[in-house]
Structure formats: structure tokens, C-alpha cells
Design an enzyme around this catalytic site. Sequence first.
Site, PDB file in Angstrom:
ATOM      1  N   GLY A   1       0.837  -1.198   0.000  1.00 37.96           N
ATOM      2  CA  GLY A   1       0.000   0.000   0.000  1.00 37.96           C
ATOM      3  C   GLY A   1       0.865   1.239   0.000  1.00 37.96           C
ATOM      4  N   SER A   2       0.345   2.289   0.590  1.00 40.86           N
ATOM      5  CA  SER A   2       1.051   3.565   0.510  1.00 40.86           C
ATOM      6  C   SER A   2       2.246   3.609   1.471  1.00 40.86           C
ATOM      7  CB  SER A   2       0.087   4.703   0.854  1.00 40.86           C
ATOM      8  OG  SER A   2      -0.396   4.530   2.163  1.00 40.86           O
ATOM      9  N   THR A   3       3.203   4.442   1.135  1.00 40.96           N
ATOM     10  CA  THR A   3       4.382   4.636   1.985  1.00 40.96           C
ATOM     11  C   THR A   3       3.948   5.183   3.352  1.00 40.96           C
ATOM     12  OG1 THR A   3       5.824   4.923   0.100  1.00 40.96           O
ATOM     13  CG2 THR A   3       6.558   5.934   2.150  1.00 40.96           C
ATOM     14  N   GLU A   4       2.946   6.072   3.321  1.00 40.31           N
ATOM     15  CA  GLU A   4       2.459   6.684   4.563  1.00 40.31           C
ATOM     16  C   GLU A   4       1.973   5.611   5.547  1.00 40.31           C
ATOM     17  OE1 GLU A   4      -0.860   9.108   3.599  1.00 40.31           O
ATOM     18  OE2 GLU A   4      -1.232   9.651   5.682  1.00 40.31           O
TER      19      GLU A   4
ATOM     20  N   GLY B   1       2.630   2.418   5.334  1.00 40.54           N
ATOM     21  CA  GLY B   1       3.773   1.542   5.617  1.00 40.54           C
ATOM     22  C   GLY B   1       4.581   2.055   6.797  1.00 40.54           C
TER      23      GLY B   1
ATOM     24  N   GLU C   1       5.557  -3.448   0.840  1.00 35.80           N
ATOM     25  CA  GLU C   1       5.658  -3.129  -0.594  1.00 35.80           C
ATOM     26  C   GLU C   1       4.907  -1.825  -0.775  1.00 35.80           C
ATOM     27  OE1 GLU C   1       5.241  -2.281  -3.957  1.00 35.80           O
ATOM     28  OE2 GLU C   1       3.763  -3.852  -4.304  1.00 35.80           O
TER      29      GLU C   1
ATOM     30  N   CYS D   1       2.053   0.576  -8.597  1.00 33.33           N
ATOM     31  CA  CYS D   1       3.141   1.089  -7.754  1.00 33.33           C
ATOM     32  C   CYS D   1       4.436   1.233  -8.552  1.00 33.33           C
ATOM     33  CB  CYS D   1       3.348   0.194  -6.536  1.00 33.33           C
ATOM     34  SG  CYS D   1       3.471  -1.543  -6.946  1.00 33.33           S
TER      35      CYS D   1
ATOM     36  N   GLU E   1       4.020  10.416  -5.701  1.00 36.60           N
ATOM     37  CA  GLU E   1       3.335   9.356  -6.446  1.00 36.60           C
ATOM     38  C   GLU E   1       1.896   9.808  -6.705  1.00 36.60           C
ATOM     39  OE1 GLU E   1       2.500   5.729  -4.346  1.00 36.60           O
ATOM     40  OE2 GLU E   1       2.899   4.554  -6.147  1.00 36.60           O
TER      41      GLU E   1
HETATM   42  P1  NDP Z   1      -3.366   2.630   1.771  1.00 36.58           P
HETATM   43  O1  NDP Z   1      -1.961   2.393   2.163  1.00 36.58           O
HETATM   44  O2  NDP Z   1      -4.178   3.521   2.611  1.00 36.58           O
HETATM   45  O3  NDP Z   1      -4.137   1.224   1.670  1.00 36.58           O
HETATM   46  C1  NDP Z   1      -3.539  -0.062   1.478  1.00 36.58           C
HETATM   47  C2  NDP Z   1      -4.217  -1.078   2.408  1.00 36.58           C
HETATM   48  O4  NDP Z   1      -3.946  -0.757   3.783  1.00 36.58           O
HETATM   49  C3  NDP Z   1      -5.724  -1.084   2.300  1.00 36.58           C
HETATM   50  O5  NDP Z   1      -6.220  -2.397   2.513  1.00 36.58           O
HETATM   51  C4  NDP Z   1      -6.127  -0.165   3.443  1.00 36.58           C
HETATM   52  O6  NDP Z   1      -7.454  -0.344   3.844  1.00 36.58           O
HETATM   53  C5  NDP Z   1      -5.149  -0.579   4.509  1.00 36.58           C
HETATM   54  N1  NDP Z   1      -4.894   0.391   5.568  1.00 36.58           N
HETATM   55  C6  NDP Z   1      -5.147   1.729   5.568  1.00 36.58           C
HETATM   56  N2  NDP Z   1      -4.719   2.275   6.735  1.00 36.58           N
HETATM   57  C7  NDP Z   1      -4.166   1.270   7.461  1.00 36.58           C
HETATM   58  C8  NDP Z   1      -3.531   1.195   8.750  1.00 36.58           C
HETATM   59  N3  NDP Z   1      -3.366   2.273   9.510  1.00 36.58           N
HETATM   60  N4  NDP Z   1      -3.065   0.002   9.184  1.00 36.58           N
HETATM   61  C9  NDP Z   1      -3.198  -1.087   8.422  1.00 36.58           C
HETATM   62  N5  NDP Z   1      -3.801  -1.093   7.213  1.00 36.58           N
HETATM   63  C10 NDP Z   1      -4.268   0.068   6.726  1.00 36.58           C
HETATM   64  O7  NDP Z   1      -3.419   3.142   0.324  1.00 36.58           O
HETATM   65  P2  NDP Z   1      -4.656   3.945  -0.315  1.00 36.58           P
HETATM   66  O8  NDP Z   1      -5.587   2.950  -0.837  1.00 36.58           O
HETATM   67  O9  NDP Z   1      -5.256   4.970   0.587  1.00 36.58           O
HETATM   68  O10 NDP Z   1      -3.917   4.753  -1.450  1.00 36.58           O
HETATM   69  C11 NDP Z   1      -3.132   5.878  -1.068  1.00 36.58           C
HETATM   70  C12 NDP Z   1      -1.885   5.934  -1.877  1.00 36.58           C
HETATM   71  O11 NDP Z   1      -1.104   4.754  -1.616  1.00 36.58           O
HETATM   72  C13 NDP Z   1      -2.109   5.926  -3.350  1.00 36.58           C
HETATM   73  O12 NDP Z   1      -2.381   7.183  -3.880  1.00 36.58           O
HETATM   74  C14 NDP Z   1      -0.779   5.401  -3.811  1.00 36.58           C
HETATM   75  O13 NDP Z   1       0.120   6.470  -3.776  1.00 36.58           O
HETATM   76  C15 NDP Z   1      -0.404   4.387  -2.772  1.00 36.58           C
HETATM   77  N6  NDP Z   1      -0.722   3.009  -3.084  1.00 36.58           N
HETATM   78  C16 NDP Z   1       0.324   2.188  -3.412  1.00 36.58           C
HETATM   79  C17 NDP Z   1       0.081   0.885  -3.728  1.00 36.58           C
HETATM   80  C18 NDP Z   1       1.183  -0.042  -4.109  1.00 36.58           C
HETATM   81  O14 NDP Z   1       0.896  -1.085  -4.696  1.00 36.58           O
HETATM   82  N7  NDP Z   1       2.432   0.254  -3.794  1.00 36.58           N
HETATM   83  C19 NDP Z   1      -1.274   0.359  -3.734  1.00 36.58           C
HETATM   84  C20 NDP Z   1      -2.292   1.297  -3.324  1.00 36.58           C
HETATM   85  C21 NDP Z   1      -1.999   2.563  -3.007  1.00 36.58           C
HETATM   86  P3  NDP Z   1      -8.626   0.464   3.051  1.00 36.58           P
HETATM   87  O15 NDP Z   1      -8.260   0.513   1.622  1.00 36.58           O
HETATM   88  O16 NDP Z   1      -9.798  -0.351   3.256  1.00 36.58           O
HETATM   89  O17 NDP Z   1      -8.651   1.797   3.674  1.00 36.58           O
END
Ligand code: NDP
Length: 505
Positions: free
Chosen positions: A262-265, A267, A284, A318, A415
Site C-alpha cells: 500500500g502507501s508509503t504513509e 507503511g 511493498e 506502484c 506518487e
Molecule cells: P493505503 O496504504 O491507505 O491502503 C492499502 C491497504 O492498507 C488497504 O487495505 C487499506 O485499507 C489498509 N490500511 C489503511 N490504513 C491502514 C492502517 N493504519 N493500518 C493497516 N492497514 C491500513 O493506500 P490507499 O488505498 O489509501 O492509497 C493511497 C496511496 O497509496 C495511493 O495514492 C498510492 O500512492 C499508494 N498506493 C500504493 C500501492 C502499491 O501497490 N504500492 C497500492 C495502493 C496505493 P482500506 O483501503 O480499506 O482503507
Amino acid sequence: MPEAQDKGAAGSKTKNASPGKNKSRHDFVEGDRYAPAPENSEHVVLKESYDFYIGGEWLRAPKRTETRNPATGEVLAEVGEAGPGMVKKAVAAARKAYEQTWSTMPGRERGKYLFRLARLIQERSREFAVVETMDGGKPIRESRDIDLPLVAAHFFYYAGWADKLDYAFPGRTAHSIGVIGQVIPWNFPLLMAAWKLAPALACGNTVVIKPAETTPLTALKLAELIEEAGFPPGVVNVLTGGGKTGRHLVRHPDIDKVAFTGSTEVGKMIQRDLAGTGRRYTLELGGKAANIIFDDAPVNQAVEGIVNGIFFNQGHVCCAGSRLFVQEGIADTVVRKLKRRMDNLVLGDPLDKNTDVGAINSQEQLDRIKVLVDSGKEEGAKCWQSGQKLPRKGLWFKPTIFTECAQSHQIVQKEIFGPVLAIQTFRTPEEAVEKANNTPYGLSGGVWTDKGSKIFKITSQIRAGVLWANTFNKFDPASPFGGYKESGLGREGGLQGLAPYLDLQ
Ligand code: NDP
């Protein structure tokens, strides 16, 4: 065949998932040149509501949200929002399955379950591709020809490792870790589930997995296939919900390892949550890949590579080639050809087999793209968008490029995760490398040149986990994938993807 997937959800009615079926192409795009070629969705049956898959049973979700088709706005199904109680139940079920069956089962037996699941995915791949497209907005050509074949390939690949773990790392003995908490994003929902589940299970671990809130359906349907494949109860548990559910899962004290994409934030939040606990994690995260075109490159092929690099999956990738570096002498030619190619992309109904660019996954993501594109204009870069008409309903963004970008622009540094490309020029290879590495990310990159020696020289200097030469966005289950710097840590895929799921002694 579709009926089989509806077993198990007490009290939930089924409905035909054909929201796209009566929709003529005309509802999406007017005046384009191809006859409509819609994928049939009549064979797909979705439940009206989905429960949690815990301990081999479907447990009723007290609180629910809707998941919608981003191309039409239609509600596809209701899914549960798991709170701490459900997370606790799922982790307990995974622990029981780990101790009583999965970790003690011979690897060759675990492999059989994984092979069976891989074959079931192949059998049902058309149906899964349609659901992936309806829930996520990606073109059916991509979900059918890229996501689903790779999903099956991942399970086949890691099924093959299940009985060979002792040979994978010579001189070391491989032990499973325990219960793994996995959190995945919305851009490749089923593929990310496969990347997470296949190695974890092959290594003898049990799993609790949470798909993203906007794309939960294929993970839930995968749970139905896991049930059909006869996996012991509790080996795989699927919980739906938003970020809060993810946080409850990663913080649960009985999780032995967290695997997150998911997002770096987020992560970084997970790193903070796990600091000092001794629990393992792999991350990742985001990327801002440099796609570098030298003046000796085959320009037409490179233009196809640029298009594939940034407009594949609407740029929700990503490892997308979101920064383009073109050697100065060919910059005008490349940009001219790129614009012509972009004007020919078919944008619209994701279920239409002609479609190149589908819908943006969520309103939140569309807003994020718009904010960053506005910042690019305000900061002085020159914006150009392709000429397609946007469909009347749904969430869309035109393929967009920026020229006259500076390294400091937000569109170059951040990104965007959408169909937006920032283009810069360079004169020397050294300048290209310096600019390419000038980012907090380090996930992927690409180099286009006629010279093999230049490929080796440049790729060895770019700080990124995955590098493509004269191609882009190519994936294989046998090949490791992962990042440096703020793009994360750990590798998925290949032999390297086994190690994070093993205790090697
Ligand atoms: P997130 O990192 O928020 O989401 C990824 C996963 O983590 C989702 O299942 C989300 O749940 C879950 N999640 C959110 N907050 C938490 C937390 N505090 N602890 C544990 N799990 C959590 O990505 P976003 O979907 O909000 O996208 C934001 C940005 O992230 C995008 O604009 C992009 O820059 C990046 N991104 C990168 C990806 C990659 O493959 N590297 C994939 C997706 C996004 P839920 O979605 O249900 O909120």
C-alpha cells in the site's frame, strides 16, 4: 458452475451481476471508431452481501458497507466491516489451524491444496476477471490477460516449492513462522492476494488477509474457491473492512508477521506500530519509476513502452513509469508520437474488450489525482491531455502528460497513482541517472537503448528493486519484486519471496 460459489453465506440472496450487461458502449463513449465488444457478465453471480470467512465458516458481519462499480456507480454488493472482535476470532482460527494442521502437514500435501486452488482459478478465470473489472474499474483485457493468468501462475509456482523448502536455502533448515497478517491494496486486488497467500501457505504458515475497502469482491470469491478446494478450516481467513480493520490486524499481538502492500504513509505507520514488538514485517510501498529513453532507442517501441508504463491500469500501479526522461535530441519526436498514441487510446467501459483505459478506482483517488495535476499546472509545468470524451457517469481521468517539469515539482516527486506522466529531458547518461535517483522512492525503472552495454551500465546505477530494459511492467512469479528506500523492504516472488515467510536456521 457459478452456483457453486454461493454456498455458505447464511441468509444472503444472490443476484445476477450483470450491471454492465445492458449498457451499450454508447453509454460510455460517443463517436469513437470501434464497434462495442462488451464482455458478457451474465455468467457472474454475486451475492447481495458477503460475510467474513473465518475458521472455514462464513460469519455474519454486524456492520456493512457497499462496494460499487467505479465505472457506473452501481452497488455490486454489501460487505462487512470487521472490528477488533472479528479480528481476534480470525487470528485465533488461524493460530488453531497453524498448530493443529497446516504447519505439521508434509510440504507435498500442502502443495496439493495449492495446485488444486491454482487449477480452480484457471477454470473460473473468466468469471473472476469480470468481477475484478467491475469492482476495480480496470479494463477487462488487463484483468483477463494479465491479472488472472498471473494469479494462477503464482499459486502454481509456490505450490511447486511447498515440498522443496529444505533445498531452497542450502545449508539451512526452513521452518514456518506462524500466523501472518496480510493487508493489500485496491490496484491489483486478486493478484496482490495471490502474491501474499501463495508463498505464505507454501511455507506452512496460516493467514488472515484484509483486501482494500473498495475492492473486496475477488478476495471473498477466492475464499469460496479455498473452501471448494477443501483447505483445512482456518488456514486462510478473509476479513473485509477499511483502514481501521487493517490497523487492528497488524497490531494484533498474536500475529507473527505482517505483510503489507500500500502507501508509503501507511507503511511507515505499520513500522511504528510494530517497532519493539520483535514481529517481522515486509512492506511493498509506493514508487515513482524513471523510464529513460536514450536517443539510440527504437522510438516507436519506446512510445509503446511509455504508454504501457503509465496508462496500464490507469496508472494505479506502484511500479508505473510515471517519470519519463527523454534524451534531448529525440524529445520532440517522442512527445509528438506519444500524443498521437494517447489520442488513440480507447477510454471507457472497462468491460469492453476494446478499452485501454478504464475507470479511476474511487472518488478519493480521483480527487487525489486532480489535486496533484492542479499543483503541476500551478508550479509551471505544461499540461496536455488526450482528446477522448469522458463517459457521463462514473469516475474517469484523461491520459495526461506534463512537459517542462522541474525536479522540484510535486508531480515529479510525489506518487500520483493515476494516468499522469511527468516528462523531463537529459543530455548525458550521468544526468539521466542522477535525475532518476533523485526521489525518495526506489521501486522500479526502465531503460530504452540499442546498446546492451549501456543497459548494464545504467541499470546498475539506478537504485530500484526492479528494472526493465526495452520493455516495461513485465511480471513473472519466479522473479523477485520489491523496493529500496521509501518503496519498502522485503521481496515478493521467486525464491527471494519464500525467505520472508520462513524461519531459516
Ligand atoms: P493505503 O496504504 O491507505 O491502503 C492499502 C491497504 O492498507 C488497504 O487495505 C487499506 O485499507 C489498509 N490500511 C489503511 N490504513 C491502514 C492502517 N493504519 N493500518 C493497516 N492497514 C491500513 O493506500 P490507499 O488505498 O489509501 O492509497 C493511497 C496511496 O497509496 C495511493 O495514492 C498510492 O500512492 C499508494 N498506493 C500504493 C500501492 C502499491 O501497490 N504500492 C497500492 C495502493 C496505493 P482500506 O483501503 O480499506 O482503507
